[in-house]
Design a protein around this motif. Structure first.
Motif, PDB file in Angstrom:
ATOM      1  N   HIS A  62       0.805  -1.153   0.113  1.00  0.00           N
ATOM      2  CA  HIS A  62      -0.100  -0.183  -0.030  1.00  0.00           C
ATOM      3  C   HIS A  62       0.973   1.153   0.011  1.00  0.00           C
ATOM      4  N   ASN A  77      -3.916   2.098   6.898  1.00  0.00           N
ATOM      5  CA  ASN A  77      -4.398   1.235   5.743  1.00  0.00           C
ATOM      6  C   ASN A  77      -3.397   0.132   5.334  1.00  0.00           C
ATOM      7  N   TRP A  78      -2.155   0.702   5.443  1.00  0.00           N
ATOM      8  CA  TRP A  78      -0.951  -0.304   4.806  1.00  0.00           C
ATOM      9  C   TRP A  78      -0.764  -1.505   5.830  1.00  0.00           C
TER      10      TRP A  78
END
Length: 187
Positions: A12, A121-122
């Protein structure tokens, strides 16, 4: 830190600010081959980013060792119960080669998750990908014959077969070392 950054971006993309914040909290550590970096039965509050080398996650039970996962350059490894639940790990993590790692505390990583949405989010996507991979490995062991398990291993982990002991691969695949040798001789 090129392997780690490349893998982070593959999972990501992070903003330069977030990536710099993450990297600035990491400390480089070197571990010789055959070092246990996470001990089962203890709570390890660190996350290990592998720049060079390979580790295996291993479950010890009744005098037997079962390899449950391999991590290589660019990967992240940690004691799962320690990371998620602040409890002792049920698995150990051992280096299979000399390793150069960048280490960050779970508490600091959690602070970064709260500060940077792209790091959060990663982390979420990374864990989703690992969960999916674990699910596929589990289903493979239940449904596929040994030869197909080996073929899938070779696709998932290119080149790893030449860097780790075959007995670890055999146990990981749920087959005997003799079956693995037979399959390899047929190639």
């Amino acid at each position: 830190m090129k392997n780690i950054i490349a893998k982070i971006k593959q999972v990501h993309p992070l903003s330069d600010e977030a990536l710099n914040a993450l990297v600035s909290e990491m400390e480089v550590k070197y571990y010789p081959k055959n070092t246990c970096i996470v001990h089962s039965g203890t709570t390890d509050r660190m996350v290990y980013f592998i720049e060079e080398g390979i580790t295996r996650s291993v479950f010890h039970h009744d005098g037997k060792d079962t390899t449950t996962w391999f991590s290589k350059e660019g990967d992240v490894t940690f004691g799962m119960d320690s990371l998620y639940y602040n409890r002792p790990s049920i698995e150990s993590i051992e280096t299979l080669e000399d390793c150069k790692m960048y280490v960050i505390s779970i508490d600091k990583l959690n602070e970064l998750y709260e500060t940077y949405i792209d790091i959060a989010n990663w982390g979420r996507i990374l864990h989703q990908d690992v969960n999916k991979e674990l699910s596929h490995i589990f289903v493979d062991r239940l449904q596929l014959p040994p030869k197909e398990r080996y073929e899938n291993f070779m696709l998932r982990y290119p080149g790893l077969i030449n860097r780790v002991k075959l007995k670890y691969v055999a146990v990981f695949l749920g087959i005997s070392i003799y079956t693995l040798s037979r399959i390899r001789s047929q190639k």
